[in-house]
Design a protein around this motif. Structure first.
Motif, short mmCIF file in Angstrom:
data_model
loop_
_atom_site.label_atom_id
_atom_site.label_comp_id
_atom_site.label_asym_id
_atom_site.label_seq_id
_atom_site.Cartn_x
_atom_site.Cartn_y
_atom_site.Cartn_z
N ARG A 35 0.86 -1.18 0.00
CA ARG A 35 0.00 0.00 0.00
C ARG A 35 0.89 1.23 0.00
O ARG A 35 2.09 1.15 0.26
N ASN A 36 0.31 2.36 -0.26
CA ASN A 36 1.03 3.63 -0.32
C ASN A 36 1.05 4.25 1.07
O ASN A 36 0.00 4.44 1.66
N PRO A 37 2.20 4.58 1.65
CA PRO A 37 3.56 4.32 1.19
C PRO A 37 4.13 3.06 1.86
O PRO A 37 3.80 2.76 3.01
N CYS A 38 4.97 2.37 1.14
CA CYS A 38 5.73 1.25 1.70
C CYS A 38 6.92 0.99 0.79
O CYS A 38 7.09 1.67 -0.23
N VAL A 39 7.73 0.02 1.17
CA VAL A 39 8.88 -0.35 0.36
C VAL A 39 8.73 -1.82 -0.01
O VAL A 39 8.45 -2.66 0.84
N VAL A 40 8.86 -2.11 -1.30
CA VAL A 40 8.77 -3.48 -1.78
C VAL A 40 10.13 -3.92 -2.30
O VAL A 40 10.86 -3.13 -2.90
N SER A 41 10.47 -5.17 -2.06
CA SER A 41 11.68 -5.77 -2.62
C SER A 41 11.24 -6.66 -3.76
O SER A 41 10.39 -7.53 -3.58
N LEU A 42 11.81 -6.43 -4.94
CA LEU A 42 11.40 -7.15 -6.14
C LEU A 42 12.58 -7.81 -6.83
O LEU A 42 13.71 -7.34 -6.75
N THR A 43 12.26 -8.89 -7.54
CA THR A 43 13.14 -9.42 -8.57
C THR A 43 12.33 -9.35 -9.86
O THR A 43 11.10 -9.30 -9.81
N TRP A 44 13.02 -9.31 -11.01
CA TRP A 44 12.27 -9.26 -12.26
C TRP A 44 13.11 -9.63 -13.46
O TRP A 44 14.34 -9.73 -13.39
N ARG A 45 12.42 -9.80 -14.56
CA ARG A 45 13.03 -10.00 -15.87
C ARG A 45 12.29 -9.06 -16.81
O ARG A 45 11.06 -9.11 -16.91
N LEU A 46 13.03 -8.19 -17.49
CA LEU A 46 12.46 -7.22 -18.41
C LEU A 46 12.92 -7.55 -19.83
O LEU A 46 14.11 -7.66 -20.08
N GLU A 47 11.95 -7.73 -20.73
CA GLU A 47 12.23 -8.05 -22.13
C GLU A 47 11.48 -7.10 -23.04
O GLU A 47 10.46 -6.53 -22.64
N ASP A 48 11.96 -6.97 -24.27
CA ASP A 48 11.17 -6.24 -25.25
C ASP A 48 10.07 -7.17 -25.76
O ASP A 48 10.00 -8.34 -25.35
#
Length: 177
Positions: free
Chosen positions: A4-17
């Motif tokens: 929720r706003n505000p908080c801090v999230v820890s993410l992993t990801w893969r970004l592709e075209d």
């Protein structure tokens, strides 16, 4: 804890075209401020109300990512206004001093895309402008934001800005995080 706003999230990801070419991969969790400038609005929409372990695969059209490509933000400048060390991938905030193209936006980041003996090509578009993206992400952790993070509206530098030092298939000297 739910996101929720505000908080801090820890993410992993893969970004592709859109063709599946890897642009960036974040295998180690990285923290982002939720409710500020760290994440694209479509990413925040997908994360709102979710918790640790949530995974999503998002398709982002240019208007929901880094905008359309604007050819009018590409221009040439005489090489003599640049230092001898100018090279592809260098970035300037606003047109360089001595610019002969005074009508270019002063608040844009311009990337050197080509260097010739007589001139240098600058591009004020975000390196991912005009590109549809596929983003697969996973929420690793969620925590309360500190007062300082809330005041800044960010944990650190925005994930979707570029800074020198990367080695992805991006302009030399640029990285996504």
């Amino acid at each position: 804890m739910d996101i929720r706003n505000p908080c801090v999230v820890s993410l992993t990801w893969r970004l592709e075209d859109a063709q599946g070419e890897l642009i960036d991969e974040l295998n180690e969790p990285m923290e982002f401020f939720f409710g500020g400038d760290d994440l694209l609005s479509k990413v925040e929409e997908a994360l709102l109300g979710q918790s640790i372990g949530f995974e999503a695969a998002l398709h982002l059209e240019p208007e929901h990512a880094f905008g359309d490509y604007h050819s009018e933000l590409v221009f040439f400048e005489a090489s003599e206004i640049f230092p001898d060390t100018v090279e592809e991938g260098m970035q300037f905030e606003g047109p360089p001093e001595g610019s002969q193209t005074p009508d270019m936006p002063k608040d844009a980041i311009y990337t050197v895309t080509e260097v010739y003996d007589t001139h240098v090509v600058l591009d004020g578009n975000h390196p991912l402008a005009g590109i549809a993206l596929n983003l697969s992400l996973k929420v690793i952790d969620v925590r309360e934001a500190s007062e300082e993070e809330i005041e800044q509206g960010s944990v650190a530098q925005s994930i979707f800005s570029f800074a020198p030092g990367g080695d992805q298939d991006l302009p030399p000297g640029a990285t996504l995080h």
